[in-house]
Design a protein around this motif. Structure first.
Motif, PDB file in Angstrom:
ATOM      1  N   GLN A 251      -8.684  34.490 -28.981  1.00  0.00           N
ATOM      2  CA  GLN A 251      -7.719  34.840 -28.135  1.00  0.00           C
ATOM      3  C   GLN A 251      -7.435  34.134 -26.831  1.00  0.00           C
ATOM      4  OE1 GLN A 251      -7.952  39.012 -27.375  1.00  0.00           O
ATOM      5  NE2 GLN A 251      -6.623  39.859 -29.376  1.00  0.00           N
ATOM      6  N   GLU A 252      -8.353  33.875 -26.154  1.00  0.00           N
ATOM      7  CA  GLU A 252      -8.519  33.131 -24.978  1.00  0.00           C
ATOM      8  C   GLU A 252      -8.177  31.613 -25.305  1.00  0.00           C
ATOM      9  OE1 GLU A 252     -11.568  31.871 -21.276  1.00  0.00           O
ATOM     10  OE2 GLU A 252     -12.110  33.386 -22.966  1.00  0.00           O
ATOM     11  N   ALA A 253      -8.732  30.966 -26.354  1.00  0.00           N
ATOM     12  CA  ALA A 253      -8.434  29.682 -26.585  1.00  0.00           C
ATOM     13  C   ALA A 253      -6.969  29.576 -26.819  1.00  0.00           C
ATOM     14  CB  ALA A 253      -9.273  29.310 -27.549  1.00  0.00           C
ATOM     15  N   LEU A 254      -6.456  30.449 -27.785  1.00  0.00           N
ATOM     16  CA  LEU A 254      -5.065  30.424 -28.345  1.00  0.00           C
ATOM     17  C   LEU A 254      -4.106  30.801 -27.131  1.00  0.00           C
ATOM     18  CD1 LEU A 254      -5.369  32.272 -31.722  1.00  0.00           C
ATOM     19  CD2 LEU A 254      -5.001  29.924 -31.549  1.00  0.00           C
ATOM     20  N   GLU A 255      -4.394  31.629 -26.430  1.00  0.00           N
ATOM     21  CA  GLU A 255      -3.413  31.913 -25.207  1.00  0.00           C
ATOM     22  C   GLU A 255      -3.430  30.559 -24.081  1.00  0.00           C
ATOM     23  OE1 GLU A 255      -0.984  34.188 -23.334  1.00  0.00           O
ATOM     24  OE2 GLU A 255      -1.959  34.824 -25.050  1.00  0.00           O
TER      25      GLU A 255
ATOM     26  N   LEU B  78     -15.217  29.606 -38.237  1.00  0.00           N
ATOM     27  CA  LEU B  78     -15.508  29.981 -39.612  1.00  0.00           C
ATOM     28  C   LEU B  78     -16.927  30.017 -39.834  1.00  0.00           C
ATOM     29  CD1 LEU B  78     -12.871  27.257 -41.256  1.00  0.00           C
ATOM     30  CD2 LEU B  78     -12.778  29.841 -40.982  1.00  0.00           C
ATOM     31  N   GLN B  79     -17.627  29.371 -39.477  1.00  0.00           N
ATOM     32  CA  GLN B  79     -19.236  29.405 -39.505  1.00  0.00           C
ATOM     33  C   GLN B  79     -19.758  30.742 -39.033  1.00  0.00           C
ATOM     34  OE1 GLN B  79     -21.231  26.020 -37.834  1.00  0.00           O
ATOM     35  NE2 GLN B  79     -20.213  24.543 -39.620  1.00  0.00           N
TER      36      GLN B  79
ATOM     37  N   VAL C 229      -2.325  17.827 -26.601  1.00  0.00           N
ATOM     38  CA  VAL C 229      -2.647  17.442 -27.931  1.00  0.00           C
ATOM     39  C   VAL C 229      -4.377  17.493 -27.899  1.00  0.00           C
ATOM     40  CG1 VAL C 229      -3.171  15.347 -29.125  1.00  0.00           C
ATOM     41  CG2 VAL C 229      -0.929  15.475 -28.085  1.00  0.00           C
ATOM     42  N   GLU C 230      -4.843  17.075 -26.604  1.00  0.00           N
ATOM     43  CA  GLU C 230      -6.268  17.504 -26.601  1.00  0.00           C
ATOM     44  C   GLU C 230      -6.843  18.970 -26.732  1.00  0.00           C
ATOM     45  OE1 GLU C 230     -10.047  16.539 -23.422  1.00  0.00           O
ATOM     46  OE2 GLU C 230      -7.814  16.024 -22.710  1.00  0.00           O
ATOM     47  N   SER C 231      -6.146  19.927 -26.201  1.00  0.00           N
ATOM     48  CA  SER C 231      -6.289  21.344 -26.591  1.00  0.00           C
ATOM     49  C   SER C 231      -6.285  21.832 -27.890  1.00  0.00           C
ATOM     50  CB  SER C 231      -5.375  22.302 -25.648  1.00  0.00           C
ATOM     51  OG  SER C 231      -5.875  21.987 -24.241  1.00  0.00           O
ATOM     52  N   HIS C 232      -5.330  21.209 -28.544  1.00  0.00           N
ATOM     53  CA  HIS C 232      -5.125  21.399 -30.006  1.00  0.00           C
ATOM     54  C   HIS C 232      -6.180  20.824 -30.602  1.00  0.00           C
ATOM     55  CE1 HIS C 232      -2.000  21.498 -33.590  1.00  0.00           C
ATOM     56  NE2 HIS C 232      -2.927  22.479 -33.747  1.00  0.00           N
ATOM     57  N   SER C 233      -6.524  19.692 -30.456  1.00  0.00           N
ATOM     58  CA  SER C 233      -7.573  19.052 -31.110  1.00  0.00           C
ATOM     59  C   SER C 233      -8.843  19.753 -31.117  1.00  0.00           C
ATOM     60  CB  SER C 233      -7.880  17.571 -30.712  1.00  0.00           C
ATOM     61  OG  SER C 233      -9.235  17.163 -31.354  1.00  0.00           O
TER      62      SER C 233
ATOM     63  N   SER D 226     -13.252  24.122 -32.643  1.00  0.00           N
ATOM     64  CA  SER D 226     -13.680  25.574 -32.517  1.00  0.00           C
ATOM     65  C   SER D 226     -13.571  26.393 -33.500  1.00  0.00           C
ATOM     66  CB  SER D 226     -12.885  25.857 -31.067  1.00  0.00           C
ATOM     67  OG  SER D 226     -13.346  25.411 -29.970  1.00  0.00           O
ATOM     68  N   MET D 227     -12.189  25.961 -34.144  1.00  0.00           N
ATOM     69  CA  MET D 227     -12.015  26.901 -35.399  1.00  0.00           C
ATOM     70  C   MET D 227     -13.085  26.697 -36.370  1.00  0.00           C
ATOM     71  SD  MET D 227      -8.010  26.737 -35.561  1.00  0.00           S
ATOM     72  CE  MET D 227      -7.912  28.018 -37.062  1.00  0.00           C
TER      73      MET D 227
END
Length: 714
Positions: free
Chosen positions: A684-688, A652-653, A638-642, A647-648
């Motif tokens: 990619q690193e964050a999503l992986e 975007l900026q 949950v914390e990583s998803h938050s 980060s997203m």
């Protein structure tokens, strides 16, 4: 010199071969295996059709067929006459031929079936011997053979008649005795049936009237009935354990429930557990417990507060940490005691322990003794549900529990509201109660599924606001929730596992509070972790109020509650210490052994298991480990998803800025490509990373399911 037995039995001894007559008329040999002089009987055995048989025969019958074994006349003169002694042998002529010998043998009672014994010929009388001599001397007259006089059957002797009469009279006596016993038994059964009918008519329609009568009889036999009265001295200990029995509800009275809880004195109580034997006979198993104080159904909330939490309020003004727990089955009166009495569905919050404690806090705050301390009162209210902490005063927001560098437990973001009056406190309590989690359990349709913690905090009123004292009032989840770990629903299992673990950890933390130098396994559960500061220090004090129901239907839950409270502070029911609150030396030795084991354990959960070895199996430990790991991974995912969402937004900026660069005529293409590649790698690193954590989380879910299935099979 012959013995008395030989005088009576003659040659009939153990091991002698005799002829016997069967009931079908057959005569055959048998071996004497026993003799009884008192009853004049003989036990014989023989081998027939591959098996050994035997029977008991009267001595008369044996001697009638075996006359050579009869005692001699000289020796049996003192023995009561038998038909053998009355037998008069018939005179016979001595003939040297085989036929004569055979005839003589027949007359004397010999048997061809018994060739071992020799047959004896009875000698003729003197008169016959004289006549025979005259014929030999030359007399011409030949004497005719003597008349064959049939030998009449000898009559039974008086002793035989008396023996037979005695046997007949004994049989009659036995029959009469059996009849008498049968009549007595029938009369007793009729009396019992009549008494049962009378008892049943006292409370018609009650299916447990037998147990009810047993309990009433037990109470009548009790020597001591002196329950707690207002005015008795208050017990004041570092750890106080009290029991409160609630009265029966109108619904229970209509159902004709039986009261199985007896409180004879102010510190003892008895549970009348209904039991049944193998033959369905009903009986009571009376189990006795001893605690610091026991409250019967006639005690109100004010008396309960006076003997439990009242002394704790003053301790927080002395700079101490105090806790008061309400523990028990759902419906046993926890909310009634802590929050206030109910009138129908409306709760009067003015007469609960929350309100009484708040009144005393403001009263002491204005007292001359503590007025100069310049203290301010604030309150917080949160719940612990399935290992997670939620703030009940801020829309039930989720909170994080962390430890600072000084190993002090901090609840990040917890709302702490300053209060100036009792009314302010009651408003906060009502607000929090409306947000508290509840649900259906195996014991109650509306069970508290969480631990509710209400804290009254004293801080010094300056810019730093240091902590002076804290009083934590905890309404624990219904203890029947701990048995729901066998549920097929994962959420219910998780709730039950967390409640089960937290109650065990709480028990050990309270026990460690009374033993100096003992290890405190506070990390074993979230409840003990947030209350860590209340279990350490010389000024820490704790009171547990265990609530029990009086009904027979909840007897098992009542016993579980009492056993838990008894383990928190073990006081023998028969032993009275000088203060009533000193632990046994055996307990201290046992805890020292446990502390040695705890030094070798890698975690607080393992230490908790070692302290409750009889209650926690290996499967339970593995299940709790999987649940704990599941909770840790859930928080990480949950914390990583938050964090990914945050980060997203930054991405975007950055993407917008990068695209704006391409609108320029002479933008640096190499720089654009390099920055874009770096951004893609970062994404990619964050999503992986999130994917790996999610995969581990799913694996932990499968492991928890497997451990739960293994635990259910047990």
């Amino acid at each position: 010199m012959l013995t008395d037995e030989e005088k009576v039995m003659g040659g009939v001894k153990v091991g002698v071969n005799v002829d016997i007559k069967r009931s079908d008329g057959r005569i055959h040999s048998a071996v004497v295996s026993g003799v009884n002089v008192k009853t004049l009987s003989v036990t014989v055995e023989w081998f027939e059709r591959g098996e050994t048989k035997g029977k008991e025969i009267e001595l008369e019958q044996i001697l009638g067929l075996n006359q050579d074994l009869a005692p001699s006349s000289a020796e049996t003169s003192t023995v009561p006459p038998t038909k053998v002694q009355k037998y008069v042998p018939r005179p016979s002529v001595l003939v040297a031929s085989n036929k004569a010998a055979t005839a003589a043998n027949t007359v004397t009672g010999g048997s061809r079936r018994n060739p071992v014994r020799q047959s004896h010929v009875i000698p003729p009388s003197n008169q016959f011997r004289q006549q025979n001599s005259e014929n030999q001397n030359g007399n011409s007259d030949t004497m005719p053979p003597p008349k064959q006089v049939p030998v009449s059957q000898p009559e039974k002797s008086d002793a035989s008649k008396a023996s037979a009469q005695r046997r007949r009279s004994n049989a009659v006596k036995e029959v009469e005795k059996l009849k008498e016993n049968r009549d007595k038994r029938r009369a007793q059964q009729a009396k019992v049936t009549e008494e049962n009918d009378q008892l049943r008519n006292k409370d018609p329609g009650n299916p447990n009237w037998e147990f009810l009568q047993m309990i009433l009889d037990y109470k009548d036999e009790m020597e001591e009935m002196n329950p707690l009265q207002d005015g008795d001295p208050v017990v004041n200990h570092k750890i106080t354990v009290c029991i409160r029995k609630r009265p029966m509800s109108q619904k229970e009275v209509k159902k004709k429930e039986v009261d199985v809880v007896t409180i004879p004195t102010k510190d003892k109580l008895t549970i009348h557990q209904p039991m049944s034997k193998v033959d369905l006979t009903k009986y009571l198993e009376n189990q006795q417990f001893r605690f610091d104080t026991t409250f019967d159904e006639n005690c109100n909330n004010e008396i309960v507060y006076k003997y439990t939490a009242k002394s704790l309020v003053q301790s927080i003004f002395e700079g101490g940490m105090a806790t008061c727990f309400a523990y028990g089955q759902t419906g046993s009166g926890k909310t009634h005691t802590m929050g206030g009495e109910f009138h129908g569905k409306t709760q009067n919050s003015n007469n609960g322990i929350y309100a009484f404690a708040t009144i005393d806090v403001f009263k002491l705050l204005k007292s001359p003794k503590y007025k100069n301390l310049n203290l301010a009162v604030s309150c917080s209210y949160f719940e612990i549900y399935s290992g997670k902490v939620f703030d009940l005063l801020s829309g039930k927001s989720k909170l994080r529990v962390l430890e600072d560098g000084k190993q002090q437990v901090v609840i990040v973001g917890l709302t702490e509201t300053k209060v100036d009056s009792v009314e302010d406190v009651l408003k906060l309590i009502n607000e929090g109660n409306n947000s508290r989690t509840s649900g259906q359990t195996s014991a109650n349709a509306h069970s508290s599924r969480s631990h509710a913690v209400f804290q009254i905090i004293l801080r010094v009123n300056n810019h730093k606001k240091p902590l002076h004292g804290k009083f934590s009032l905890i309404d624990l989840a219904g203890n029947e929730r701990g048995a729901d770990t066998n549920s097929a629903n994962r959420q219910t299992r998780m709730e039950g596992a967390e409640i089960n673990k937290s109650l065990l950890a709480l028990k050990e933390c309270i026990r460690a509070l009374g033993r100096k130098g003992a290890h405190l396994p506070f990390r074993a559960s979230k409840l003990t972790q947030v209350l860590r500061d209340s279990f350490i220090g010389d000024k820490a004090r704790t009171c547990m109020i265990a609530m029990i129901g009086p009904c027979l239907s909840s007897c098992e839950h009542t016993l579980n509650t009492l056993r838990y409270a008894d383990r928190v502070k073990e006081l023998a029911a028969a032993k009275e210490g000088p203060t009533g609150g000193v632990h046994n030396e055996e307990d201290i030795v046992e805890f020292e052994d446990d502390s040695e084991e705890m030094l070798e354990e890698p975690s607080d959960l393992a230490q908790l298991r070692s302290l409750n070895d009889g209650e926690c199996s290996a499967d339970w430990y593995h299940f709790q480990e999987s649940v704990a790991q599941l909770q840790i991974l859930e928080e990480e995912v949950v914390e990583s998803h938050s964090n990914l969402l945050v980060s997203m937004e930054n991405w975007l900026q950055q993407d917008a800025s990068l695209l704006a660069m391409t609108n320029e005529v002479d933008y640096d293409q190499d720089a654009y490509a390099q920055q874009l590649e770096d951004m893609i790698s970062e994404k990619q690193e964050a999503l992986e990373s999130l994917k790996e954590k999610t995969r581990a989380f799913r694996g932990c879910l499968s492991e928890e399911e497997a451990e739960s299935s293994r635990l259910r099979r047990k």
